[in-house]
Design a protein around this motif. Structure first.
Motif, PDB file in Angstrom:
ATOM      1  N   GLN A   1     -44.326 -18.469 -14.846  1.00  0.00           N
ATOM      2  CA  GLN A   1     -44.726 -18.249 -13.380  1.00  0.00           C
ATOM      3  C   GLN A   1     -43.361 -18.735 -12.522  1.00  0.00           C
ATOM      4  O   GLN A   1     -43.101 -18.579 -11.815  1.00  0.00           O
ATOM      5  CB  GLN A   1     -45.752 -19.304 -12.923  1.00  0.00           C
ATOM      6  CG  GLN A   1     -47.102 -18.421 -13.222  1.00  0.00           C
ATOM      7  CD  GLN A   1     -48.311 -19.697 -12.656  1.00  0.00           C
ATOM      8  OE1 GLN A   1     -48.437 -20.596 -13.204  1.00  0.00           O
ATOM      9  NE2 GLN A   1     -49.051 -18.992 -12.041  1.00  0.00           N
ATOM     10  N   ASP A   2     -42.462 -19.624 -13.310  1.00  0.00           N
ATOM     11  CA  ASP A   2     -41.296 -20.065 -12.952  1.00  0.00           C
ATOM     12  C   ASP A   2     -40.280 -18.744 -12.967  1.00  0.00           C
ATOM     13  O   ASP A   2     -39.597 -18.863 -11.881  1.00  0.00           O
ATOM     14  CB  ASP A   2     -40.568 -21.166 -13.783  1.00  0.00           C
ATOM     15  CG  ASP A   2     -39.502 -21.795 -13.342  1.00  0.00           C
ATOM     16  OD1 ASP A   2     -39.517 -22.317 -12.172  1.00  0.00           O
ATOM     17  OD2 ASP A   2     -38.508 -21.965 -14.114  1.00  0.00           O
TER      18      ASP A   2
ATOM     19  N   ARG B   1     -41.248 -17.112  -9.721  1.00  0.00           N
ATOM     20  CA  ARG B   1     -40.668 -17.537  -8.237  1.00  0.00           C
ATOM     21  C   ARG B   1     -39.105 -17.363  -8.432  1.00  0.00           C
ATOM     22  O   ARG B   1     -38.657 -17.290  -7.353  1.00  0.00           O
ATOM     23  CB  ARG B   1     -40.867 -19.088  -8.299  1.00  0.00           C
ATOM     24  CG  ARG B   1     -42.365 -19.473  -8.311  1.00  0.00           C
ATOM     25  CD  ARG B   1     -42.550 -20.751  -8.069  1.00  0.00           C
ATOM     26  NE  ARG B   1     -42.396 -21.580  -9.383  1.00  0.00           N
ATOM     27  CZ  ARG B   1     -43.560 -21.990 -10.228  1.00  0.00           C
ATOM     28  NH1 ARG B   1     -44.810 -21.448  -9.749  1.00  0.00           N
ATOM     29  NH2 ARG B   1     -43.416 -22.456 -11.070  1.00  0.00           N
TER      30      ARG B   1
END
Length: 277
Positions: free
Chosen positions: A166-167, A170
């Protein structure tokens, strides 16, 4: 119907006289007009399309184009506009809508000024330190973008990248928003799917960015083609003409185009992951 046409003409003439160069006709055939409303550095575009039954039966169609505004602010302003419409059935409402937008911008500007005035020197110094610290400790995943295409004045473009966390999702979104043109798109719809090998489970999510249901449809497309470890973003720049349900087809077309360009579709029947080239 002739009475509606006459009332529409009178209303647009009045709006044009008030807003002058800030009121532009986007499409004469669809009777679409763009009203630019500003308060200091805050700018919003109120785009209205006048159906034949307006104003006697119901309000015009509208779209708020203000990329800087948060989703919560857009929802709040849209609710205000719809309340005006509901309480003025059979009446001309465009001027009231425009003034409601102006009032919202003024209140938002006053709130920002108050916040800036309350900011202490210590807070300013802390923010400056935070800005100097790199947000990402690893390079951004490679992003592939397709050629944009235009349909009835709306332009669509797909972007794709391989992601495993998920990093990284982003990180990709932040990198795309560094591009001013992409950041100013009316909508940046995205969906991602990540397969967690350790737990044998899927990590997936989507975002409409104001284009209701578009994110879930984009995620459904990724599921259908069995794509994994991928994020797809579709940018749409609204051109003033409402596309109705056709917009979903065009968004999916942009997504398929960039999936093909990135080499994900060829591999979808096997592992769903991009081919090594």
């Amino acid at each position: 119907m002739d009475e509606n046409i006459e009332r529409q003409k009178e209303e647009i003439d009045a709006i044009s006289a008030i807003y002058q160069e800030n009121c532009q006709c986007e499409d004469e055939n669809f009777q679409t007009y763009n009203i630019r409303i500003a308060d200091g550095d805050l700018i919003a575009n109120l785009i209205v399309t006048l159906p034949p039954e307006y104003p006697s039966v119901g309000p015009p169609y509208y779209l708020l184009n203000c990329p800087w505004m948060s989703r919560k602010d857009k929802e709040e302003l849209s609710n205000e506009i719809e309340r005006v419409a509901e309480s003025n059935i059979g009446e001309s409402v465009i001027y009231q809508w425009a003034e409601k937008v102006r009032e919202f911008l003024q209140n938002k500007g006053d709130a920002l000024q108050k916040l800036q005035a309350e900011e202490t020197e210590e807070e300013k110094a802390r923010k400056q330190i935070l800005k100097s610290i790199p947000i990402w400790t690893t390079p951004c995943p490679e992003i592939v973008s397709s050629e944009p295409f235009t349909e009835r004045k709306s332009t669509f473009q797909g972007h794709i990248a391989t992601v495993f966390t998920q990093d990284q999702v982003r990180q990709v979104l932040a990198k795309l928003y560094e591009n001013r043109k992409i950041a100013q798109a009316t909508h940046n719809i995205y969906a991602y799917r990540i397969y967690k090998e350790d737990s044998k489970s899927w990590l997936q999510d989507c975002d409409d960015d104001g284009e209701t249901q578009a994110g879930s449809r984009l995620l459904h497309l990724l599921q259908i083609v069995n794509s994994k470890d991928v994020i797809v973003v579709v940018s749409r720049w609204f051109g003033g003409i409402l596309l109705g349900a056709d917009r979903f087809k065009l968004i999916n077309n942009a997504a398929r185009q960039v999936l093909q360009l990135g080499g994900y579709l060829e591999a979808s029947n096997d592992t769903g992951k991009r081919k090594n080239k």
